[in-house]
Design an enzyme around this catalytic site. Structure first.
Site, PDB file in Angstrom:
ATOM      1  CB  CYS A 119      29.431  20.132  12.879  1.00  0.00           C
ATOM      2  SG  CYS A 119      30.310  19.550  11.469  1.00  0.00           S
ATOM      3  CG  HIS A 125      14.254  25.606  -0.939  1.00  0.00           C
ATOM      4  ND1 HIS A 125      13.143  25.569  -1.757  1.00  0.00           N
ATOM      5  CD2 HIS A 125      15.091  26.614  -1.348  1.00  0.00           C
ATOM      6  CE1 HIS A 125      13.134  26.751  -2.406  1.00  0.00           C
ATOM      7  NE2 HIS A 125      14.233  27.315  -2.244  1.00  0.00           N
ATOM      8  CD  GLU A 147      -4.806  25.937 -13.513  1.00  0.00           C
ATOM      9  OE1 GLU A 147      -4.666  26.967 -14.379  1.00  0.00           O
ATOM     10  OE2 GLU A 147      -5.467  25.192 -13.207  1.00  0.00           O
ATOM     11  CB  CYS A 195      27.809  21.810   9.933  1.00  0.00           C
ATOM     12  SG  CYS A 195      28.847  23.142  10.656  1.00  0.00           S
ATOM     13  CD  GLN A 201      10.738  25.505  -6.038  1.00  0.00           C
ATOM     14  OE1 GLN A 201      10.024  25.120  -7.089  1.00  0.00           O
ATOM     15  NE2 GLN A 201      10.716  26.854  -5.636  1.00  0.00           N
ATOM     16  CG  ASN A 202       9.183  19.302  -3.803  1.00  0.00           C
ATOM     17  OD1 ASN A 202       8.746  20.608  -3.919  1.00  0.00           O
ATOM     18  ND2 ASN A 202       8.843  18.655  -4.912  1.00  0.00           N
ATOM     19  CG  ASN A 221       4.275  23.895 -14.092  1.00  0.00           C
ATOM     20  OD1 ASN A 221       4.284  23.162 -12.996  1.00  0.00           O
ATOM     21  ND2 ASN A 221       4.890  24.603 -14.356  1.00  0.00           N
TER      22      ASN A 221
END
Ligand SMILES: [Zn+2]
Length: 268
Positions: A158, A129, A228, A137, A111-112, A226
């Site tokens: 483009c 993302h 948490e 474009c 997602q980074n 993770n």
């Protein structure tokens, strides 16, 4: 904890097709601020957040205005882009690149937007993302390295005639179809998903672990690394959680794998 790391190493050795999903948690260890944590960029600057919500619409309405705004950003979002450009990978990113080299992880879906997986040496990376280091474009999905496009005249165009924007997917902007399709295919293909530094609550990204778990038979094994417990833990989407920093746990998994104590069982 040691037990869980051994378990993850063993599960990786015995997987046929493992992929990793990553989120802000892996990059905060490189000094990239997150969005909504206590020091998150939106937490600190609500006005910048409101403006960010309108950014995609601004691009559609007035691409030149969009570019003037993006290049002159002085608010929290501007600070964020600056931090992202300076950031360097941390041991968590390098561990994932090593897992790819060892043939244990086929793809990283992140997602980074910071490009740190590529900087760390991972080759098969889906930047869900988008990336701050590229332009895209929206009409034909072509992408360009930032350096290869002149920004002297705004907006840049483009070859197909469409105006270019940052490759980064802004609020209210659809995920580019090629990325969406590829990620979906990987979620259906994998028999193991390693989730690193994300609670996976933002859709459609959040659908990927659910697809791997519920959309295929047999269900993929899902391992969370993770800080948490997350909704994935609570909803029983993940098999187990290794709680802690990705920059510490992922290298330990690689090290355990490298010890050669794990043999494949079964075939495939
Ligand atoms: Zn185009």
């Amino acid at each position: 904890m040691k037990d869980l790391i051994e378990r993850a190493a063993s599960d990786l050795v015995n997987s046929r097709y493992a992929i990793a999903l990553t989120g802000a948690g892996i990059s905060t260890e490189s000094g990239v601020p997150d969005y909504r944590g206590p020091k998150g960029i939106w937490t600190l600057d609500k006005k910048a957040e409101a403006k960010a919500y309108e950014r995609y619409e601004l691009f559609l309405r007035d691409p030149k205005g969009y570019w003037e705004e993006m290049l002159g950003l002085k608010d929290a979002a501007g600070v964020f882009y600056g931090e992202v450009r300076k950031a360097m990978p941390n041991p968590g990113h390098y561990a994932l690149a090593q897992l790819e080299e060892l043939g244990r992880v086929k793809w990283v879906i992140t997602q980074n937007i910071d490009g740190l997986h590529l900087k760390a040496g991972s080759k098969n990376v889906i930047e869900y993302h988008g990336s701050i280091h590229r332009l895209r474009c929206p009409s034909c999905c072509s992408r360009f390295a930032f350096e290869e496009v002149s920004l002297e005249k705004l907006p840049p165009y483009c070859k197909c005639g469409g105006a270019l924007k940052y490759d980064v997917v802004h609020f209210k902007e659809p995920i580019p179809f090629d990325v969406m399709e590829k990620a979906e295919r990987e979620a259906l293909e994998c028999d193991l998903m390693l989730i690193c530094g994300t609670s996976a609550v933002v859709y459609p990204f959040a659908g990927l672990p659910r697809t791997a778990r519920l959309g295929r038979k047999p269900a993929a094994k899902i391992i969370e690394v993770n800080a948490e417990p997350t909704p994935l833990t609570h909803d029983g989407i993940s098999d187990y959680l290794i709680q802690g920093k990705t920059g510490e746990i992922l290298p330990e998994i690689v090290e355990t794998l490298g010890s050669g104590r794990f043999k494949r069982i079964g075939v495939g």
